[in-house]
Design an enzyme around this catalytic site. Structure first.
Site, PDB file in Angstrom:
ATOM      1  N   HIS A 114       0.271   1.908   8.342  1.00 45.67           N
ATOM      2  CA  HIS A 114      -0.647   2.745   7.560  1.00 45.67           C
ATOM      3  C   HIS A 114      -0.350   4.233   7.713  1.00 45.67           C
ATOM      4  CE1 HIS A 114      -2.736  -1.027   7.017  1.00 45.67           C
ATOM      5  NE2 HIS A 114      -3.110  -0.472   5.883  1.00 45.67           N
ATOM      6  N   GLU A 125      -2.963 -11.366  -0.812  1.00 42.71           N
ATOM      7  CA  GLU A 125      -2.136 -10.824   0.272  1.00 42.71           C
ATOM      8  C   GLU A 125      -1.913 -11.848   1.377  1.00 42.71           C
ATOM      9  OE1 GLU A 125      -3.843  -7.253   1.940  1.00 42.71           O
ATOM     10  OE2 GLU A 125      -5.868  -8.058   1.907  1.00 42.71           O
ATOM     11  N   ASP A 165       0.849  -6.985   3.276  1.00 38.63           N
ATOM     12  CA  ASP A 165       0.434  -8.132   4.076  1.00 38.63           C
ATOM     13  C   ASP A 165       1.066  -9.426   3.571  1.00 38.63           C
ATOM     14  OD1 ASP A 165      -1.156  -7.205   6.221  1.00 38.63           O
ATOM     15  OD2 ASP A 165      -2.696  -6.627   4.794  1.00 38.63           O
ATOM     16  N   CYS A 220      -0.818  -3.555  -5.545  1.00 41.00           N
ATOM     17  CA  CYS A 220      -1.203  -2.297  -4.887  1.00 41.00           C
ATOM     18  C   CYS A 220      -0.515  -2.109  -3.542  1.00 41.00           C
ATOM     19  CB  CYS A 220      -2.715  -2.193  -4.747  1.00 41.00           C
ATOM     20  SG  CYS A 220      -3.425  -3.482  -3.722  1.00 41.00           S
TER      21      CYS A 220
HETATM   22  C1  PEP Z   1      -1.355  -4.656   1.336  1.00 45.15           C
HETATM   23  O1  PEP Z   1      -1.526  -5.419   2.296  1.00 45.15           O
HETATM   24  O2  PEP Z   1      -0.345  -4.667   0.632  1.00 45.15           O
HETATM   25  C2  PEP Z   1      -2.386  -3.655   0.991  1.00 45.15           C
HETATM   26  C3  PEP Z   1      -2.318  -2.980  -0.130  1.00 45.15           C
HETATM   27  O3  PEP Z   1      -3.390  -3.418   1.884  1.00 45.15           O
HETATM   28  P1  PEP Z   1      -3.156  -2.643   3.270  1.00 45.15           P
HETATM   29  O4  PEP Z   1      -1.811  -2.000   3.222  1.00 45.15           O
HETATM   30  O5  PEP Z   1      -4.240  -1.642   3.402  1.00 45.15           O
HETATM   31  O6  PEP Z   1      -3.247  -3.724   4.279  1.00 45.15           O
HETATM   32 MG    MG Z   2      -3.445  -5.598   3.239  1.00 48.79          MG
END
Ligand code: PEP
Ligand code: MG
Length: 545
Positions: free
Chosen positions: A188, A430, A454, A501
């Protein structure tokens, strides 16, 4: 001049001063003191300084987030001068003849265990606070100063690694780049760097040391090179490279207002991902057509305690209003795994990414979930909000969620509070499970959004924050692409739309693949929106490649 090599996260260049991020030492040394009264005085002096800091923080927070959310600093002040707490530290110093830091650490452990054993949820939440004020005192005693409060300049932040909670708390207007010893591309922190559109190089290893603090450096986010103490010739070279980047950005800016459509007329929407209302400025600046993922958990990570319904309502309403009718997809909180939040008091887990996180927390602690849903349904009155749920693995979860949504709406109605009834509900795809049962899930919801970060981690069994696994990671792995295709086919079969996303959505090498699957929307870091639009408008699906 020292050259270090790491992995690039965002292609841009910056030149500036390094600020090494420091956190309170987690291991406190125990040592004998003969003059215990002098040690007690050291503790009292630190206490006075701590109270001064908290007073200042409270005043700042009242201005920036309002009285209600600033109140936590008053609570911390009260705890710091609490008589029981103070006496405990003094007693330990005097009876055991040991240093103040150790006495504070022991008191913090005792008090937090006591809070954690209480029945009342609010009191359990105080365990994190007592640790927090104790860390502050230990830091003051260690003379580390208030290192992470940056002066007025902009800096390159250097660290061993940064947790998402640490990254979100940095004053972003003062950060021009990140350089990390550790880190992985889909962590993140990397995602945040990308969304801020600043150069970042991770995985620099032990060659990046605290000796670099305060030195001038060049961060080359394209090659993954970091040059510390560059000579004039190198500086000149990079000033030219930077100018090239700025010119390219200016060219891309000409695509603002252009429709995102391929040469043969296939349309795809390009949305942006955000973590806080402040990010909307970047969304507009880069002309995204909507917000495809608002990671609402960042509101929780930025806060010292659970953000209340009104605080959340204000944040969601602000985003919805600023987007003026464009779609805003808000994901309910996705806490857990690498996004740890102290006041949730989550137990230590051996495998947190496969653990108690996201929707699993919401479904077992419905009071937290309902507060957020109430805020979302209320805010939906002020714009085009959709709600999205993370980490889904089954139809029964979705049904349970829908039932809770109905309960929330009924409670708002009973309270006479205005809310929007028909908010679009979607889920993240995911987990491989969700992709494999996408046919069933598509009949339950209005849309899908694929979380490739994920989905990749769970499909390939590759921990997304473990840099050692980079050599095994194939981001274009056919298994992942096959699961995305399955989800897309299921969505379309039932007349639903599907977006992506996760970070893969921005990968230009896959744009054609996603267009071919009929993906309806790609949601990427604001700084990558125009680059992706450029990629789409140059694509001709009639060409066989
Ligand atoms: C993902 O897992 O691709 C996602 C968009 O959520 P995060 O990156 O916040 O886990
Ligand atoms: Mg995720």
């Amino acid at each position: 001049m020292i050259k270090l090599k790491g992995k690039s996260v965002f292609n841009d260049v910056c030149i500036g001063k390094i600020h090494f991020y420091r956190r309170a030492r987690s291991v406190i040394k125990r040592y004998h003191v003969s003059d215990t009264e002098a040690e007690v005085k050291r503790f009292h002096d630190a206490q006075a300084e701590g109270l001064r800091e908290l007073q200042e923080l409270h005043e700042k927070a009242v201005k920036s987030v309002g009285e209600a959310d600033a109140a936590i600093f008053e609570v911390h002040q009260m705890m710091m001068e609490d008589q029981d707490y103070t006496e405990s530290v003094e007693n330990i110093i005097r009876t055991q003849e040991i240093n103040a830091e150790y006495a504070i650490g022991t008191t913090a452990d005792n008090f937090s265990s006591m809070f954690l054993a209480m029945d009342d949820e609010y009191m359990r939440g105080r365990a994190a606070d007592v640790k927090d004020i104790s860390d502050r005192l230990v830091r003051i005693l260690s003379g580390a100063g208030r290192d992470n409060e940056l002066e007025d300049d902009r800096y390159i932040i250097a660290a061993d690694d940064l947790a998402p909670s640490e990254t979100v708390q940095l004053d972003k207007s003062k950060v021009m780049g990140f350089i990390l010893q550790q880190g992985s591309a889909s962590s993140h922190t990397a995602i945040l760097a990308r969304s801020m559109g600043i150069p970042a190089v991770i995985g620099l290893g032990g060659d990046l040391t605290e000796e670099a603090d305060g030195k001038t450096a060049i961060v080359d986010g394209a090659s993954g090179e970091v040059i510390i103490d560059p000579d004039e010739e190198t500086l000149d070279k990079y000033r030219k490279i930077k100018k090239g980047y700025d010119e390219r950005k200016a060219l891309l800016a000409q695509l603002k207002g252009r429709e995102t459509v391929t040469l043969d007329g296939q349309k795809i929407k390009i949305f942006a991902n955000i973590g806080s209302p402040a990010d909307v400025a970047k969304v507009m600046e880069n002309d995204a057509e909507g917000i495809g993922l608002f990671r609402s958990e960042f509101l929780y990570l930025q806060s010292e305690d659970f953000p209340g319904e009104d605080t959340q309502f204000a944040a969601y309403r602000q985003v919805a209003e600023n987007m003026a009718g464009k779609k805003v997809i808000i994901r309910t909180l996705d806490i857990g795994a690498d996004k740890q939040c102290a006041y949730f008091n989550l137990e230590h887990e051996e495998n947190p990414a496969l653990g108690y996180r996201a929707i699993r927390i919401c479904l077992t602690r419905p009071e937290i979930f309902k507060t957020q849903l109430r805020a979302l349904y209320r805010a939906a009155m002020y714009g085009n909000i959709s709600i999205m749920f993370p980490m889904i693995i089954s139809v029964s979860e979705v049904r349970k969620i829908k039932q809770i949504c109905e309960e929330v709406k009924a409670s708002l109605k009973a309270d006479g509070i205005p809310y929007k009834d028909d908010v679009e509900l979607g889920i993240m795809i995911e987990t491989p499970a969700a992709a494999l049962i996408a046919d069933d899930l598509a009949q339950e919801v209005d849309f899908f959004s694929v979380g490739t970060n994920d989905l990749t981690q769970y499909t390939l069994a590759i921990d997304r924050v473990n840099r050692k696994l980079d050599p095994f990671l194939d981001t274009h792995h056919p298994a992942v692409l096959k699961l995305i295709k399955m989800a897309a086919d299921s969505a379309h079969k039932y007349g639903k739309w599907i977006g992506i996303c996760g970070e893969l959505g921005a990968d230009p090498e896959l744009t054609r693949t996603f267009l071919k699957m009929g993906i309806d929307e790609l949601s990427v870091s604001p700084s990558l929106v125009l680059k992706l639009r450029d990629q789409v408008i140059r694509t001709d699906m009639r060409e066989e490649l």
